[in-house]
Design an enzyme around this catalytic site. Structure first.
Site, short mmCIF file in Angstrom:
data_model
loop_
_atom_site.label_atom_id
_atom_site.label_comp_id
_atom_site.label_asym_id
_atom_site.label_seq_id
_atom_site.Cartn_x
_atom_site.Cartn_y
_atom_site.Cartn_z
CG HIS A 127 0.23 -0.05 2.89
ND1 HIS A 127 0.34 0.84 2.89
CD2 HIS A 127 -0.71 -0.88 3.40
CE1 HIS A 127 0.69 0.18 4.62
NE2 HIS A 127 0.57 -1.16 4.76
CG HIS A 153 4.41 -1.73 2.42
ND1 HIS A 153 3.25 -2.15 2.10
CD2 HIS A 153 4.18 -1.77 3.65
CE1 HIS A 153 2.66 -2.56 2.94
NE2 HIS A 153 3.43 -2.33 4.22
CB CYS A 166 -2.53 -7.31 18.08
SG CYS A 166 -3.33 -7.37 16.55
CB CYS A 226 0.87 -6.29 16.78
SG CYS A 226 0.22 -4.83 16.20
CB CYS A 239 -5.17 -4.22 18.11
SG CYS A 239 -3.80 -3.38 17.65
CG HIS A 243 -3.54 -4.13 13.76
ND1 HIS A 243 -2.52 -4.30 14.06
CD2 HIS A 243 -3.51 -3.34 12.24
CE1 HIS A 243 -1.48 -4.23 13.72
NE2 HIS A 243 -2.43 -4.25 12.12
CE LYS A 248 -0.35 2.09 9.94
NZ LYS A 248 0.21 0.45 10.50
CE LYS A 305 0.27 -5.36 6.22
NZ LYS A 305 1.14 -5.31 5.52
O1 ME8 Z 1 5.85 -3.70 10.18
N1 ME8 Z 1 2.29 5.04 6.31
O2 ME8 Z 1 6.03 -5.09 8.22
P1 ME8 Z 1 4.21 -3.54 8.02
C1 ME8 Z 1 3.52 5.28 6.34
N2 ME8 Z 1 7.40 -6.30 8.70
N3 ME8 Z 1 4.24 3.98 6.19
C2 ME8 Z 1 3.42 2.94 6.88
C3 ME8 Z 1 2.01 3.11 6.91
C4 ME8 Z 1 1.45 4.57 6.91
N4 ME8 Z 1 0.41 4.42 6.58
N5 ME8 Z 1 1.71 1.29 7.38
C5 ME8 Z 1 2.61 1.37 7.64
C6 ME8 Z 1 5.91 -4.75 9.32
N6 ME8 Z 1 4.15 2.30 7.51
C7 ME8 Z 1 6.90 -5.15 9.78
C8 ME8 Z 1 8.14 -4.97 9.78
S1 ME8 Z 1 11.47 -4.66 10.40
C9 ME8 Z 1 12.37 -6.30 10.78
C10 ME8 Z 1 9.81 -5.57 10.34
C11 ME8 Z 1 5.54 0.98 7.57
O3 ME8 Z 1 4.27 -4.72 6.15
C12 ME8 Z 1 5.47 0.99 8.37
O4 ME8 Z 1 5.63 1.14 10.03
O5 ME8 Z 1 3.23 -3.95 7.89
C13 ME8 Z 1 7.00 -0.23 8.52
O6 ME8 Z 1 7.36 0.71 8.57
C14 ME8 Z 1 6.79 -0.84 6.87
O7 ME8 Z 1 5.67 0.27 6.42
C15 ME8 Z 1 6.41 -1.92 7.35
O8 ME8 Z 1 5.64 -2.01 7.70
#
Ligand code: ME8
Length: 505
Positions: A17, A20, A125, A128, A143, A146, A300, A303
């Site tokens: 999304h 990312h 959660c 998370c 949570c 979420h 925020k 997904k």
């Molecule tokens: O947290 N705006 O994975 P993830 C900006 N697998 N950044 C965002 C966001 C948003 N709306 N939503 C998510 C994980 N992110 C773990 C990480 S690292 C060893 C393991 C950012 O797919 C989130 O903060 O949920 C994170 O840095 C990244 O996207 C991946 O999120």
């Protein structure tokens, strides 16, 4: 100098999304800027594939977790070139080399006496993949991230003695005020540590989708420890091949220079991660850099909340440079920021198409019309020179502190200045009077030179448009050493350029 920069690795339980995309873009701006300055950059990104979030999502779709992981990892991978992300490697935590190295490192943590078996009970959660402490939990046992019901979990598993790192972490924070950036996040991490650190569980007993615990194969490692270690494991098997005499990339790039992450995973990167590294006998990273969230309707985007803005669609309509520019300009880096289709279109139209794109096409057209396509090698304007001198140093200074938005703002002020310069000098009037030829030549040389300087500096933000512009002006080198305003026009021939940011119907 070596400069190792990473993004968080993304969960493959759903598709990519905008959040990312945002993280990949902000990291890429830093990586490209540092490469321009001649640093030895290694840029890592990838996918986080084990644990409950992925196992649950796969089960819900009747799939094997690996099948879901393969499918979504491909989507994350495909997003990168479409955003012109310049990563050097893409790690998947299901890579056998990663799994093997995780086992080696966590075995060392075990051998050093930092693990024990215990009973864990708490509010958990599943999205998370994390237990929540009482003061984080929302009313109704939800949570905080979420807003879904937490589950009461109890199991016997392996613990990591996080409590043993209370003092080492306090020392780290006392000695390294830039360990976590920006400052407000440093304070947040420090406050968390000051509350007192409790041990955390290191393994899961009831899950098969993970890396087996070497000394107790009935369990798998908790996904967060598996995931965090990607930053180290990647260096043991990532290409490019090590230089002669190097076994792998570890000695060259560890400790990492910057881990870029979002604010929701602060605790894992600023508390668990340095503790784990110390426990394993490894150095801690230099900086953990924390960005805010992209918000739509002040929520925020994620997904699980279901209000996903599809980056593929945005890219199709506007292209990668426009999306990259918008993200850095609209959202003050480090803070949360709202993004919207309207805001996006406004900036595209007013800033990219009118201010930058139009400046480039006007300047090229005038060089073509008044000087048969050659940038005059006349002396450039002294006032303009003064206003552009030192800009590259200021931008570098800001980017050394990861101030991505102020750096862009500073460059953009000069783009606007160049537009004003066109209006002030009105070259179309100078061209009517042959006694003003010297002034016209100076104006054209100065505009071409100014555009070249801002484009070199904008290159990390908008790699494609700036490269096209620099090529059209016959000065294709985007190296940082070329980012100062020269005293004479280049004398180069220019080439035609399709609009950089075409107006949309
Ligand atoms: O947290 N705006 O994975 P993830 C900006 N697998 N950044 C965002 C966001 C948003 N709306 N939503 C998510 C994980 N992110 C773990 C990480 S690292 C060893 C393991 C950012 O797919 C989130 O903060 O949920 C994170 O840095 C990244 O996207 C991946 O999120």
């Amino acid at each position: 100098m070596s400069f190792f920069i990473t993004t968080a690795i993304n969960y493959v339980n759903a598709e990519p999304h905008m959040g990312h995309a945002y993280e990949a873009i902000t990291t890429d701006v830093i990586a490209r800027h540092m490469r321009q300055r001649g640093e030895d950059v290694f840029f890592l990104t990838g996918t986080d594939e084990h644990g409950e979030p992925v196992a649950d999502a796969a089960a819900a779709q009747g799939l094997d977790p690996k099948v879901l992981a393969d499918r979504n990892a491909e989507r994350f991978k495909a997003l990168l070139p479409s955003l012109t992300i310049s990563n050097d490697f893409f790690i998947r935590t299901s890579d056998p080399q990663h799994e093997h190295r995780v086992q080696e490192i966590l075995q060392a943590v075990h051998d050093h006496g930092y693990t024990y078996k215990g009973l864990y009970e708490g509010w958990y959660c599943p999205r998370c993949a994390d237990f929540k402490v009482e003061n984080e939990i929302l009313e109704g046992n939800l949570c905080p991230i979420h807003e879904i019901a937490l589950e009461r979990h109890q199991e016997e598993n392996w613990f990591f003695r996080l409590s043993a790192f209370q003092e080492p972490l306090e020392r780290l924070y006392a000695q390294r005020p830039d360990f976590v950036l920006p400052r407000v996040r440093f304070n947040e991490a420090r406050a968390f540590i000051a509350q007192g650190l409790a041990d955390v569980s290191l393994s899961r007993a009831h899950l098969r989708w993970g890396i087996p615990v070497t000394w107790d194969p009935s369990q798998v490692f908790y996904v967060w420890f598996d995931a965090l270690l990607n930053y180290v494991t990647a260096l043991s098997y990532a290409p490019p091949p090590a230089r002669p005499g190097e076994r792998d990339l570890f000695a060259r790039y560890w400790p990492a220079t910057v881990h870029m992450i979002g604010k929701d995973i602060l605790k894992f990167h600023t508390v668990y991660w340095p503790a784990l590294l110390i426990a394993a006998g490894l150095e801690v990273p230099k900086h953990v850099l924390i960005h805010g969230f992209l918000l739509m309707d002040d929520k925020k985007m994620s997904k699980s909340l279901g209000n996903v803005l599809n980056p593929f669609e945005v890219l199709e309509g506007f292209g990668a440079d426009a999306l990259r520019y918008y993200c850095l300009r609209e959202v003050s880096f480090g803070q949360d920021g709202n993004v919207s289709a309207k805001g996006f279109e406004d900036r595209y139209e007013n800033e990219l198409a009118n201010e930058y794109g139009n400046l480039a096409s006007r300047t090229l057209a005038m060089v073509e019309r008044y000087r048969e396509g050659t940038v005059p090698s006349a002396e450039t304007d002294a006032t303009l020179a003064q206003e552009l001198d030192g800009l590259a140093d200021q931008v570098a200074g800001l980017l050394d502190r990861f101030e991505l938005t102020p750096a862009l703002e500073l460059i953009w002020q000069r783009v606007r200045r160049l537009n004003r310069y066109v209006e002030e000098r009105a070259p179309w009037q100078l061209a009517r009077d042959s006694s003003l030829a010297a002034e016209l030549e100076q104006t054209l040389a100065s505009l071409a030179e100014g555009l070249r300087v801002v484009s070199v500096l904008l290159h990390p933000y908008m790699p494609t448009a700036t490269e096209r512009l620099l090529e059209a002006f016959g000065t294709p080198e985007p190296a940082y050493s070329e980012a100062h305003f020269k005293r004479r026009g280049s004398g180069q021939r220019v080439r035609a350029l399709e609009p950089l940011f075409p107006k949309r119907a």
